[in-house]
Motif scaffolding. Structure first.
Motif, PDB file in Angstrom:
ATOM      1  N   SER A   1       1.015  -0.812  -0.383  1.00 57.51           N
ATOM      2  CA  SER A   1       0.211   0.081  -0.244  1.00 57.51           C
ATOM      3  C   SER A   1       0.650   1.482   0.220  1.00 57.51           C
ATOM      4  CB  SER A   1      -0.712  -0.154   1.493  1.00 57.51           C
ATOM      5  OG  SER A   1       0.058   0.572   2.091  1.00 57.51           O
ATOM      6  N   MET A   2      -0.069   2.296  -0.432  1.00 54.22           N
ATOM      7  CA  MET A   2       0.865   3.682  -0.591  1.00 54.22           C
ATOM      8  C   MET A   2       1.576   3.681   0.685  1.00 54.22           C
ATOM      9  SD  MET A   2      -0.264   6.992  -2.022  1.00 54.22           S
ATOM     10  CE  MET A   2      -2.122   6.724  -1.374  1.00 54.22           C
ATOM     11  N   ARG A   3       0.433   3.693   2.211  1.00 54.93           N
ATOM     12  CA  ARG A   3       0.457   3.665   3.634  1.00 54.93           C
ATOM     13  C   ARG A   3       1.081   3.408   3.762  1.00 54.93           C
ATOM     14  NH1 ARG A   3      -3.824   3.389   8.323  1.00 54.93           N
ATOM     15  NH2 ARG A   3      -1.972   4.132   9.959  1.00 54.93           N
ATOM     16  N   ASP A   4       1.993   1.929   3.307  1.00 53.61           N
ATOM     17  CA  ASP A   4       2.869   1.535   3.603  1.00 53.61           C
ATOM     18  C   ASP A   4       4.447   1.702   3.285  1.00 53.61           C
ATOM     19  OD1 ASP A   4       1.893  -0.458   5.656  1.00 53.61           O
ATOM     20  OD2 ASP A   4       1.523  -1.887   4.468  1.00 53.61           O
ATOM     21  N   LEU A   5       4.183   2.119   2.023  1.00 57.16           N
ATOM     22  CA  LEU A   5       5.160   2.808   0.993  1.00 57.16           C
ATOM     23  C   LEU A   5       5.955   3.854   2.281  1.00 57.16           C
ATOM     24  CD1 LEU A   5       5.110   1.621  -2.682  1.00 57.16           C
ATOM     25  CD2 LEU A   5       6.647   0.998  -1.012  1.00 57.16           C
ATOM     26  N   SER A   6       5.105   4.727   2.386  1.00 55.59           N
ATOM     27  CA  SER A   6       5.635   5.836   2.474  1.00 55.59           C
ATOM     28  C   SER A   6       6.210   5.670   4.362  1.00 55.59           C
ATOM     29  CB  SER A   6       4.024   6.875   3.466  1.00 55.59           C
ATOM     30  OG  SER A   6       3.726   6.044   4.257  1.00 55.59           O
ATOM     31  N   ASP A   7       6.502   4.687   4.463  1.00 59.26           N
ATOM     32  CA  ASP A   7       7.710   4.778   5.313  1.00 59.26           C
ATOM     33  C   ASP A   7       8.845   4.139   5.051  1.00 59.26           C
ATOM     34  OD1 ASP A   7       8.672   3.529   7.881  1.00 59.26           O
ATOM     35  OD2 ASP A   7       7.544   2.426   8.252  1.00 59.26           O
ATOM     36  N   GLN A   8       9.690   5.293   5.454  1.00 56.34           N
ATOM     37  CA  GLN A   8      11.372   4.477   4.746  1.00 56.34           C
ATOM     38  C   GLN A   8      11.721   3.490   4.978  1.00 56.34           C
ATOM     39  OE1 GLN A   8      12.695   7.037   2.811  1.00 56.34           O
ATOM     40  NE2 GLN A   8      10.946   8.442   3.015  1.00 56.34           N
ATOM     41  N   LYS A   9      10.766   2.911   6.089  1.00 52.84           N
ATOM     42  CA  LYS A   9      12.265   1.842   6.780  1.00 52.84           C
ATOM     43  C   LYS A   9      11.477   0.155   5.833  1.00 52.84           C
ATOM     44  CE  LYS A   9      12.182   4.012  11.272  1.00 52.84           C
ATOM     45  NZ  LYS A   9      12.023   3.344  12.995  1.00 52.84           N
ATOM     46  N   VAL A  10      10.017   0.166   5.382  1.00 56.75           N
ATOM     47  CA  VAL A  10       9.872  -0.427   4.824  1.00 56.75           C
ATOM     48  C   VAL A  10      10.863  -0.813   3.142  1.00 56.75           C
ATOM     49  CG1 VAL A  10       7.778  -1.535   3.132  1.00 56.75           C
ATOM     50  CG2 VAL A  10       7.450   0.243   5.162  1.00 56.75           C
ATOM     51  N   ASN A  11      11.626  -1.480   2.914  1.00 62.02           N
ATOM     52  CA  ASN A  11      12.168  -1.741   1.737  1.00 62.02           C
ATOM     53  C   ASN A  11      12.654  -3.326   1.433  1.00 62.02           C
ATOM     54  OD1 ASN A  11      13.274   0.760   1.895  1.00 62.02           O
ATOM     55  ND2 ASN A  11      14.606   0.255   3.458  1.00 62.02           N
ATOM     56  N   SER A  12      11.333  -4.211   1.527  1.00 59.87           N
ATOM     57  CA  SER A  12      11.011  -5.124   1.358  1.00 59.87           C
ATOM     58  C   SER A  12       9.553  -5.950   1.764  1.00 59.87           C
ATOM     59  CB  SER A  12      11.916  -6.737   2.232  1.00 59.87           C
ATOM     60  OG  SER A  12      12.026  -6.793   3.288  1.00 59.87           O
ATOM     61  N   PHE A  13       8.886  -6.719   1.327  1.00 56.48           N
ATOM     62  CA  PHE A  13       8.066  -7.764   1.995  1.00 56.48           C
ATOM     63  C   PHE A  13       8.097  -8.579   1.365  1.00 56.48           C
ATOM     64  CE2 PHE A  13       7.422  -7.231  -3.300  1.00 56.48           C
ATOM     65  CZ  PHE A  13       7.669  -5.685  -3.024  1.00 56.48           C
ATOM     66  N   ASN A  14       7.559  -9.900   2.014  1.00 50.92           N
ATOM     67  CA  ASN A  14       7.402 -11.508   2.062  1.00 50.92           C
ATOM     68  C   ASN A  14       6.748 -11.121   1.630  1.00 50.92           C
ATOM     69  OD1 ASN A  14       8.824 -11.669   4.208  1.00 50.92           O
ATOM     70  ND2 ASN A  14       7.270 -10.989   5.681  1.00 50.92           N
ATOM     71  N   ARG A  15       5.081 -11.159   0.239  1.00 53.60           N
ATOM     72  CA  ARG A  15       4.238 -11.981  -0.732  1.00 53.60           C
ATOM     73  C   ARG A  15       5.198 -12.402  -2.092  1.00 53.60           C
ATOM     74  NH1 ARG A  15      -0.386  -7.303  -1.098  1.00 53.60           N
ATOM     75  NH2 ARG A  15      -1.743  -8.622   0.764  1.00 53.60           N
ATOM     76  N   ILE A  16       6.123 -11.682  -2.275  1.00 50.91           N
ATOM     77  CA  ILE A  16       7.245 -11.833  -3.763  1.00 50.91           C
ATOM     78  C   ILE A  16       7.724 -13.499  -3.184  1.00 50.91           C
ATOM     79  CG2 ILE A  16       8.961 -11.802  -5.223  1.00 50.91           C
ATOM     80  CD1 ILE A  16       7.295  -9.063  -5.812  1.00 50.91           C
TER      81      ILE A  16
END
Length: 286
Positions: A226-241
């Motif tokens: 989500s755009m909300r999660d991406l706005s967090d500078q600490k979010v640089n990966s995700f588990n879905r892929i």
């Protein structure tokens, strides 16, 4: 001749009009100058006009791309308005089709978890055409920077299972010089890259992330991040892929067909937080 108003936003009005001499239908964008009172907003509008003029020249030189993106045919201004005249597209945005897709009764579509999914061949056509269009635009130095279901016009031939995808909405587009990066702020969405959402330096490869995010959305009716999660500078990966979609959706049709589908390769390679590692579309084939 004014036919009807198509849309109205804070800064612009788009009207459907008819050329009295040729009877040709056109869309005219009325941009009120007084609404563009900040330097940033005025710059975006001037960039849109510059990009639209360039696209018109490209279509005259490369008519094979006539269905790939909107053709703006005239530009003029008055004391209070700028005007952009484009050929009318008698089609609907992809977002409209997705909202009522269960009414289309497309062969090959299926239900799962109370959601209706596009047939894989239709999704593949849309993404293939989008890749071809973005590849061409990038080669000419243009980045769209706002690809979304609202900015993709769709014509569907259900009998022949054919789709024509036309890109519109170049109000945030920019012509990039070779190796140029910019920190220009533009409106972000749930399909925008991390660098756009965070107002960081970006280049044309921001569009590549968006293609991957849109592919995921068409397949799963969900945002990959989500755009909300991406706005967090600490979010640089995700588990879905990394974990794979089999855990997320147990539908056997998706589980069995998607890992063998070229669309999955797009998601895995295009949606990369490191823009330098996203593939170069010049050498990409699905």
């Amino acid at each position: 001749k004014n036919i009807k108003e198509l849309s109205k936003k804070n800064k612009t009005i788009i009207k459907l009009c008819e050329n009295k001499l040729t009877k040709e239908m056109v869309e005219i964008k009325f941009a009120k100058k007084s609404q563009y009172y900040t330097k940033e907003s005025a710059m975006l509008l001037l960039q849109e006009i510059e990009v639209s003029k360039y696209l018109s020249k490209l279509l005259n030189k490369y008519p094979i791309y006539a269905n790939s993106f909107v053709n703006s045919v005239a530009f003029f201004e008055s004391q209070n308005y700028w005007y952009i005249v484009s050929l009318y597209l008698p089609s609907q945005p992809l977002s409209s089709y997705l909202s009522k897709i269960d009414e289309l009764n497309l062969s090959g579509g299926f239900y799962s978890n109370n959601r209706y999914y596009l047939p894989f061949e239709f999704t593949t056509q849309i993404i293939n055409q989008l890749i071809a269009t973005v590849k061409f635009l990038h080669r000419k130095g243009i980045a769209h920077r706002n690809i979304s279901p609202d900015n993709l016009m769709i014509n569907i031939d259900k009998d022949n299972k054919q789709i024509i995808t036309t890109m519109i909405g170049f109000n945030q587009a920019k012509i990039f010089l070779p190796f140029e990066k910019t920190k220009q702020s533009v409106i972000s969405s749930n399909f925008s890259s991390p660098e756009i959402t965070r107002c960081n330096l970006h280049d044309k490869k921001t569009d590549i992330w968006t293609i991957g995010a849109l592919t995921y959305y068409l397949l799963y009716k969900d945002f990959i991040v989500s755009m909300r999660d991406l706005s967090d500078q600490k979010v640089n990966s995700f588990n879905r892929i990394d974990q794979g979609e089999e855990e997320k959706n147990s539908d056997t049709k998706i589980k069995n067909e998607l890992p063998n589908c070229g669309l999955w390769k797009i998601i895995k390679s295009f949606v990369n937080f490191n823009e330098e590692k996203r593939p170069d579309l010049k050498h990409y084939h699905l």
